[in-house]
Scaffold this motif. Structure first.
Motif, PDB file in Angstrom:
ATOM      1  N   ASN A  47       0.833  -1.191   0.000  1.00 47.57           N
ATOM      2  CA  ASN A  47       0.000   0.000   0.000  1.00 47.57           C
ATOM      3  C   ASN A  47       0.880   1.258   0.000  1.00 47.57           C
ATOM      4  OD1 ASN A  47      -1.511   2.253   1.370  1.00 47.57           O
ATOM      5  ND2 ASN A  47      -3.167   0.751   1.235  1.00 47.57           N
ATOM      6  N   ALA A  48       0.509   2.250  -0.818  1.00 42.05           N
ATOM      7  CA  ALA A  48       1.297   3.491  -0.922  1.00 42.05           C
ATOM      8  C   ALA A  48       1.362   4.235   0.406  1.00 42.05           C
ATOM      9  CB  ALA A  48       0.696   4.386  -2.003  1.00 42.05           C
ATOM     10  N   ILE A  49       0.265   4.227   1.161  1.00 42.44           N
ATOM     11  CA  ILE A  49       0.256   4.899   2.472  1.00 42.44           C
ATOM     12  C   ILE A  49       1.195   4.164   3.425  1.00 42.44           C
ATOM     13  CG2 ILE A  49      -1.170   5.569   4.449  1.00 42.44           C
ATOM     14  CD1 ILE A  49      -1.732   7.198   1.917  1.00 42.44           C
ATOM     15  N   ALA A  50       1.192   2.839   3.374  1.00 42.33           N
ATOM     16  CA  ALA A  50       2.105   2.048   4.215  1.00 42.33           C
ATOM     17  C   ALA A  50       3.553   2.408   3.899  1.00 42.33           C
ATOM     18  CB  ALA A  50       1.852   0.558   4.020  1.00 42.33           C
ATOM     19  N   SER A  51       3.864   2.583   2.623  1.00 41.54           N
ATOM     20  CA  SER A  51       5.229   2.964   2.229  1.00 41.54           C
ATOM     21  C   SER A  51       5.608   4.323   2.806  1.00 41.54           C
ATOM     22  CB  SER A  51       5.357   2.999   0.709  1.00 41.54           C
ATOM     23  OG  SER A  51       5.192   1.714   0.178  1.00 41.54           O
ATOM     24  N   GLN A  52       4.686   5.284   2.743  1.00 42.75           N
ATOM     25  CA  GLN A  52       4.962   6.610   3.306  1.00 42.75           C
ATOM     26  C   GLN A  52       5.190   6.526   4.813  1.00 42.75           C
ATOM     27  OE1 GLN A  52       1.371   8.559   1.656  1.00 42.75           O
ATOM     28  NE2 GLN A  52       2.789  10.127   0.914  1.00 42.75           N
ATOM     29  N   ILE A  53       4.349   5.755   5.492  1.00 38.49           N
ATOM     30  CA  ILE A  53       4.490   5.613   6.948  1.00 38.49           C
ATOM     31  C   ILE A  53       5.813   4.922   7.278  1.00 38.49           C
ATOM     32  CG2 ILE A  53       3.548   4.449   8.986  1.00 38.49           C
ATOM     33  CD1 ILE A  53       0.736   5.020   7.772  1.00 38.49           C
ATOM     34  N   ASN A  54       6.146   3.869   6.552  1.00 41.30           N
ATOM     35  CA  ASN A  54       7.416   3.175   6.790  1.00 41.30           C
ATOM     36  C   ASN A  54       8.614   4.098   6.574  1.00 41.30           C
ATOM     37  OD1 ASN A  54       6.592   0.572   7.639  1.00 41.30           O
ATOM     38  ND2 ASN A  54       6.070   0.051   5.534  1.00 41.30           N
ATOM     39  N   ASN A  55       8.546   4.959   5.551  1.00 48.40           N
ATOM     40  CA  ASN A  55       9.632   5.923   5.334  1.00 48.40           C
ATOM     41  C   ASN A  55       9.793   6.848   6.527  1.00 48.40           C
ATOM     42  OD1 ASN A  55      10.397   4.965   2.821  1.00 48.40           O
ATOM     43  ND2 ASN A  55       9.048   6.356   1.707  1.00 48.40           N
ATOM     44  N   CYS A  56       8.679   7.308   7.069  1.00 45.98           N
ATOM     45  CA  CYS A  56       8.737   8.177   8.255  1.00 45.98           C
ATOM     46  C   CYS A  56       9.356   7.420   9.425  1.00 45.98           C
ATOM     47  CB  CYS A  56       7.344   8.664   8.642  1.00 45.98           C
ATOM     48  SG  CYS A  56       6.599   9.795   7.463  1.00 45.98           S
ATOM     49  N   ILE A  57       8.881   6.215   9.671  1.00 48.26           N
ATOM     50  CA  ILE A  57       9.382   5.407  10.787  1.00 48.26           C
ATOM     51  C   ILE A  57      10.876   5.142  10.617  1.00 48.26           C
ATOM     52  CG2 ILE A  57       9.275   3.115  11.864  1.00 48.26           C
ATOM     53  CD1 ILE A  57       6.214   3.168  11.202  1.00 48.26           C
ATOM     54  N   ASN A  58      11.284   4.739   9.428  1.00 47.35           N
ATOM     55  CA  ASN A  58      12.694   4.420   9.168  1.00 47.35           C
ATOM     56  C   ASN A  58      13.603   5.638   9.299  1.00 47.35           C
ATOM     57  OD1 ASN A  58      11.999   1.762   8.718  1.00 47.35           O
ATOM     58  ND2 ASN A  58      11.853   2.013   6.493  1.00 47.35           N
ATOM     59  N   ASN A  59      13.057   6.832   9.069  1.00 47.90           N
ATOM     60  CA  ASN A  59      13.834   8.060   9.198  1.00 47.90           C
ATOM     61  C   ASN A  59      13.704   8.697  10.575  1.00 47.90           C
ATOM     62  OD1 ASN A  59      14.879   7.973   6.564  1.00 47.90           O
ATOM     63  ND2 ASN A  59      12.991   8.846   5.755  1.00 47.90           N
ATOM     64  N   GLY A  60      13.006   8.008  11.492  1.00 53.77           N
ATOM     65  CA  GLY A  60      12.849   8.527  12.848  1.00 53.77           C
ATOM     66  C   GLY A  60      11.958   9.761  12.919  1.00 53.77           C
ATOM     67  N   GLU A  61      11.049   9.882  11.965  1.00 54.80           N
ATOM     68  CA  GLU A  61      10.167  11.053  11.902  1.00 54.80           C
ATOM     69  C   GLU A  61       8.775  10.691  12.407  1.00 54.80           C
ATOM     70  OE1 GLU A  61      10.183  11.860   7.740  1.00 54.80           O
ATOM     71  OE2 GLU A  61      12.272  12.502   7.712  1.00 54.80           O
ATOM     72  N   LEU A  62       8.070  11.702  12.852  1.00 53.44           N
ATOM     73  CA  LEU A  62       6.667  11.516  13.199  1.00 53.44           C
ATOM     74  C   LEU A  62       5.858  11.385  11.915  1.00 53.44           C
ATOM     75  CD1 LEU A  62       6.212  14.185  16.015  1.00 53.44           C
ATOM     76  CD2 LEU A  62       6.415  11.713  16.295  1.00 53.44           C
ATOM     77  N   ILE A  63       4.791  10.641  11.987  1.00 53.32           N
ATOM     78  CA  ILE A  63       3.926  10.486  10.823  1.00 53.32           C
ATOM     79  C   ILE A  63       3.135  11.777  10.649  1.00 53.32           C
ATOM     80  CG2 ILE A  63       2.016   9.162   9.832  1.00 53.32           C
ATOM     81  CD1 ILE A  63       3.098   6.803  11.611  1.00 53.32           C
ATOM     82  N   TRP A  68      -2.670  10.720   8.168  1.00 57.12           N
ATOM     83  CA  TRP A  68      -3.553  10.016   9.098  1.00 57.12           C
ATOM     84  C   TRP A  68      -4.873   9.601   8.453  1.00 57.12           C
ATOM     85  CZ3 TRP A  68      -3.090  13.498  14.070  1.00 57.12           C
ATOM     86  CH2 TRP A  68      -1.801  13.384  14.596  1.00 57.12           C
ATOM     87  N   CYS A  69      -5.583  10.535   7.833  1.00 56.15           N
ATOM     88  CA  CYS A  69      -6.899  10.205   7.257  1.00 56.15           C
ATOM     89  C   CYS A  69      -6.796   9.143   6.166  1.00 56.15           C
ATOM     90  CB  CYS A  69      -7.614  11.454   6.767  1.00 56.15           C
ATOM     91  SG  CYS A  69      -9.317  11.128   6.250  1.00 56.15           S
ATOM     92  N   PRO A  70      -5.884   9.263   5.203  1.00 53.02           N
ATOM     93  CA  PRO A  70      -5.773   8.187   4.208  1.00 53.02           C
ATOM     94  C   PRO A  70      -5.423   6.836   4.841  1.00 53.02           C
ATOM     95  CG  PRO A  70      -4.568  10.125   3.480  1.00 53.02           C
ATOM     96  CD  PRO A  70      -5.018  10.400   4.882  1.00 53.02           C
ATOM     97  N   PHE A  71      -4.613   6.850   5.884  1.00 51.18           N
ATOM     98  CA  PHE A  71      -4.274   5.612   6.592  1.00 51.18           C
ATOM     99  C   PHE A  71      -5.522   4.995   7.209  1.00 51.18           C
ATOM    100  CE2 PHE A  71      -3.234   4.121  10.977  1.00 51.18           C
ATOM    101  CZ  PHE A  71      -2.807   2.849  10.631  1.00 51.18           C
ATOM    102  N   TRP A  72      -6.262   5.793   7.974  1.00 50.81           N
ATOM    103  CA  TRP A  72      -7.461   5.268   8.627  1.00 50.81           C
ATOM    104  C   TRP A  72      -8.460   4.747   7.604  1.00 50.81           C
ATOM    105  CZ3 TRP A  72      -7.266  10.404  11.575  1.00 50.81           C
ATOM    106  CH2 TRP A  72      -6.471  10.289  12.724  1.00 50.81           C
ATOM    107  N   THR A  73      -8.710   5.523   6.564  1.00 51.01           N
ATOM    108  CA  THR A  73      -9.747   5.122   5.606  1.00 51.01           C
ATOM    109  C   THR A  73      -9.352   3.876   4.818  1.00 51.01           C
ATOM    110  OG1 THR A  73      -8.938   6.741   3.992  1.00 51.01           O
ATOM    111  CG2 THR A  73     -10.786   7.410   5.384  1.00 51.01           C
ATOM    112  N   CYS A  74      -8.072   3.677   4.561  1.00 45.90           N
ATOM    113  CA  CYS A  74      -7.687   2.469   3.819  1.00 45.90           C
ATOM    114  C   CYS A  74      -7.797   1.218   4.689  1.00 45.90           C
ATOM    115  CB  CYS A  74      -6.299   2.610   3.203  1.00 45.90           C
ATOM    116  SG  CYS A  74      -4.930   2.449   4.323  1.00 45.90           S
ATOM    117  N   MET A  75      -7.902   1.367   5.988  1.00 46.88           N
ATOM    118  CA  MET A  75      -8.059   0.221   6.895  1.00 46.88           C
ATOM    119  C   MET A  75      -9.531  -0.160   7.086  1.00 46.88           C
ATOM    120  SD  MET A  75      -4.976  -0.733   7.901  1.00 46.88           S
ATOM    121  CE  MET A  75      -5.277  -1.684   9.362  1.00 46.88           C
TER     122      MET A  75
END
Length: 176
Positions: A47-63, A68-75
């Motif tokens: 999922n494209a949103i998952a990739s964006q979130i993983n990039n943030c996590i891997n870079n030590g950044e806050l999401i 948030w909204c695209p993440f919630w709605t895709c779930m």
């Protein structure tokens, strides 16, 4: 109509209790959005949103809030009872969640807060099961108290707007 419920449960419960999925039951088909499911399924997906979130996590950044909204709605699964047991934390996130649900015409029908009133019971269980990790009861107690404060801020905000049910953390089954 897509129905949404939130269940707030302190996260150590996954360590000393079975996962929340084992506690929830309903006469409707459930789509449970839990921490385990987010980590083990969604964030490992293409999922494209998952990739964006993983990039943030891997870079030590806050999401970022705009994700948030695209993440919630895709779930969310239309036609099912959608239960968020993770992904909505503090009051700022809850307000964004509320905006997202409204914008997508989803119905937030209930918030269930499994309040941890007996902190000493859970700290003792954690120490017995994982004594090397949770050997300092005071640290665990402080963590639980901060969690309770954060959730209760959300509950105070939500009470005049939504059906809010406060139950004991140690319930064996929860009807949603």
């Amino acid at each position: 109509m897509t129905e949404i419920k939130i269940v707030f449960r302190f996260n150590i419960s996954e360590v000393v209790f079975p996962p929340i999925e084992e506690f929830l039951y309903s006469n409707k088909e459930l789509n449970i959005i839990s921490e385990n499911r987010i980590k083990n399924e969604f964030l490992k997906s293409e999922n494209a949103i998952a990739s964006q979130i993983n990039n943030c996590i891997n870079n030590g950044e806050l999401i970022p809030t705009e994700i948030w909204c695209p993440f919630w709605t895709c779930m969310i699964s239309e036609g099912q009872m959608n239960i968020f047991t993770a992904a909505v934390g503090n009051l700022e996130q809850f307000k964004e969640f509320e905006k997202c649900m409204t914008a997508n015409e989803f119905i937030l029908s209930e918030i269930i807060y499994l309040k941890l009133n007996d902190i000493s019971r859970i700290t003792q269980m954690a120490k017995e099961k994982y004594y090397k990790i949770y050997d300092d009861e005071e640290i665990l107690r402080n963590h639980i108290e901060k969690y309770n404060e954060m959730r209760e801020e959300v509950i105070r905000y939500a009470l005049p707007k939504y059906k809010v049910v406060i139950k004991d953390f140690f319930l064996e089954k929860i009807k949603v």
